[in-house]
Design an enzyme around this catalytic site. Structure first.
Site, PDB file in Angstrom:
ATOM      1  N   TYR A 195      -9.559 -10.603  -6.894  1.00 53.60           N
ATOM      2  CA  TYR A 195      -8.613 -10.611  -7.995  1.00 53.60           C
ATOM      3  C   TYR A 195      -8.805 -11.822  -8.904  1.00 53.60           C
ATOM      4  O   TYR A 195      -8.423 -11.781 -10.071  1.00 53.60           O
ATOM      5  CB  TYR A 195      -7.177 -10.543  -7.456  1.00 53.60           C
ATOM      6  N   HIS A 227      -2.886   2.601  -5.463  1.00 52.34           N
ATOM      7  CA  HIS A 227      -3.590   1.371  -5.110  1.00 52.34           C
ATOM      8  C   HIS A 227      -3.892   0.538  -6.353  1.00 52.34           C
ATOM      9  O   HIS A 227      -4.020  -0.686  -6.265  1.00 52.34           O
ATOM     10  CB  HIS A 227      -4.888   1.698  -4.362  1.00 52.34           C
ATOM     11  N   ARG A 250      -1.208  -1.846  -6.828  1.00 52.28           N
ATOM     12  CA  ARG A 250      -1.392  -2.990  -5.916  1.00 52.28           C
ATOM     13  C   ARG A 250      -2.362  -3.995  -6.526  1.00 52.28           C
ATOM     14  O   ARG A 250      -2.101  -5.205  -6.528  1.00 52.28           O
ATOM     15  CB  ARG A 250      -1.906  -2.466  -4.578  1.00 52.28           C
ATOM     16  N   LYS A 294      -1.792  -2.867   8.066  1.00 47.44           N
ATOM     17  CA  LYS A 294      -2.947  -2.497   8.866  1.00 47.44           C
ATOM     18  C   LYS A 294      -2.949  -3.280  10.175  1.00 47.44           C
ATOM     19  O   LYS A 294      -2.574  -4.441  10.214  1.00 47.44           O
ATOM     20  CB  LYS A 294      -4.239  -2.779   8.087  1.00 47.44           C
ATOM     21  N   HIS A 303      -3.775  -9.195   3.527  1.00 52.27           N
ATOM     22  CA  HIS A 303      -5.226  -9.213   3.735  1.00 52.27           C
ATOM     23  C   HIS A 303      -5.563 -10.083   4.935  1.00 52.27           C
ATOM     24  O   HIS A 303      -5.071 -11.204   5.056  1.00 52.27           O
ATOM     25  CB  HIS A 303      -5.947  -9.771   2.501  1.00 52.27           C
ATOM     26  N   ARG A 359       0.837  -1.196   0.000  1.00 43.24           N
ATOM     27  CA  ARG A 359       0.000   0.000   0.000  1.00 43.24           C
ATOM     28  C   ARG A 359       0.875   1.250   0.000  1.00 43.24           C
ATOM     29  O   ARG A 359       2.022   1.224   0.474  1.00 43.24           O
ATOM     30  CB  ARG A 359      -0.908   0.019   1.227  1.00 43.24           C
TER      31      ARG A 359
END
Length: 329
Positions: free
Chosen positions: A310, A275, A278, A204, A301, A180
């Site tokens: 994806y 993004h 990404r 995150k 994730h 990110r």
């Protein structure tokens, strides 16, 4: 957070403040996520207060459904309503688990399934053209006497050359690793393991992961460190890997501007933000044979369901190619 709860009854305002503290310290959410949760719950608690609730134990399912119905009649999108329903469910679960409410009244709360649009991505050729365009721009800047509209001084030209080398390294690393933009700008020099060609990323929830990158990215980063970073570095640069032209840690807006400018050099390519690179990296990994769990780990994730989008991107690209190429499609 108290300021947002001042209009609430004391019991609800206190619960909101304590929940915000829980999110910040126990769950370690980002400030952006914290603001979103508190904003949603402030709206909810104001609504239930108008319905007569004065304390967390007064909430019931009827009040929550009334609040969501109001969101719908106010024209909120399905995605927004779904997010707010989730915020309400997590909040009521916390109220029950901490003894602030006798039951989790939000557990049965349903919400509309948000429409999920497929992210735009570059083709392999477009990604190659993007990185080639960045390298060509760096060569052009290196060969220019006066750089990019500056005053023509050697110092200004050196700064422009260094920034161009940085931009190549930024683009190569974004595409190679799929990290990110916030993770990229937070990188320090020591986060790179040059021997193994991996980078340590803090994602995150402050979860750390190690992500590999390829030889083109390694060459671009090494050149930036060897020829560019020292030109921009100042006493305030600290350990930051990527620097702005004034020597501080690079700003995400600078990265976004760089991506938009270089993609504009690629004919017919979609205008992507960082993004989008990404998304592109994830799609190309899956198209190249990487399994879903590996891509999930690389991207950081928490849920495999997030990564599965994806696979839909890859399938849609296959369908599009089939429709264009097959005579009886």
């Amino acid at each position: 957070m108290t300021a947002q709860g001042e209009e609430l009854p004391a019991g609800l305002a206190q619960a909101l403040d304590e929940y915000a503290t829980h999110l910040r310290h126990a769950r370690d959410v980002s400030e952006h996520t914290l603001r979103a949760y508190v904003g949603d719950l402030t709206s909810l608690l104001r609504h239930v207060a108008r319905m007569g609730a004065t304390a967390p134990g007064d909430l019931d399912l009827r009040m929550l459904r009334s609040w969501l119905a109001l969101q719908q009649t106010s024209g909120r999108s399905r995605r927004t309503i779904a997010r707010r329903a989730t915020a309400a469910r997590v909040f009521t679960a916390w109220l029950e688990s901490t003894g602030r409410a006798p039951a989790d009244v939000g557990a049965p709360l349903a919400s509309p399934r948000a429409h999920r649009t497929l992210p735009a991505v570059l083709t392999r050729d477009e990604a190659r053209s993007l990185l080639d365009a960045a390298a060509e721009h760096a060569l052009a800047v290196a060969g220019a006497d006066g750089a990019d509209g500056t005053d023509g001084t050697e110092e200004a030209a050196a700064t422009a050359r260094a920034a161009a080398l940085r931009d190549v390294a930024v683009l190569e690393l974004l595409y190679a690793s799929g990290i990110r933009v916030g993770e990229l700008v937070s990188l320090d020099v020591d986060d790179l393991d040059h021997g193994r060609s991996v980078v340590r990323v803090l994602g995150k929830g402050r979860k750390e992961r190690t992500v590999p990158y390829g030889r083109p990215a390694a060459r671009a980063v090494d050149r930036w460190l060897g020829e560019g970073r020292g030109v921009l570095a100042t006493s305030s640069s600290g350990p930051a890997l990527f620097l702005g032209v004034r020597g501080g840690r690079i700003d995400p807006r600078t990265v976004r501007t760089t991506v938009h400018r270089r993609i504009a050099d690629v004919p017919d390519a979609p205008d992507l933000a960082p993004h989008g690179l990404r998304h592109t990296a994830a799609t190309h990994l899956l198209e190249g044979g990487a399994d879903l769990r590996t891509v999930q780990e690389l991207l950081g994730h928490a849920s495999l369901a997030t990564t599965q989008v994806y696979t839909h991107v890859s399938t849609e690209r296959l369908r599009s190619a089939y429709r264009q190429a097959h005579p009886r499609a």
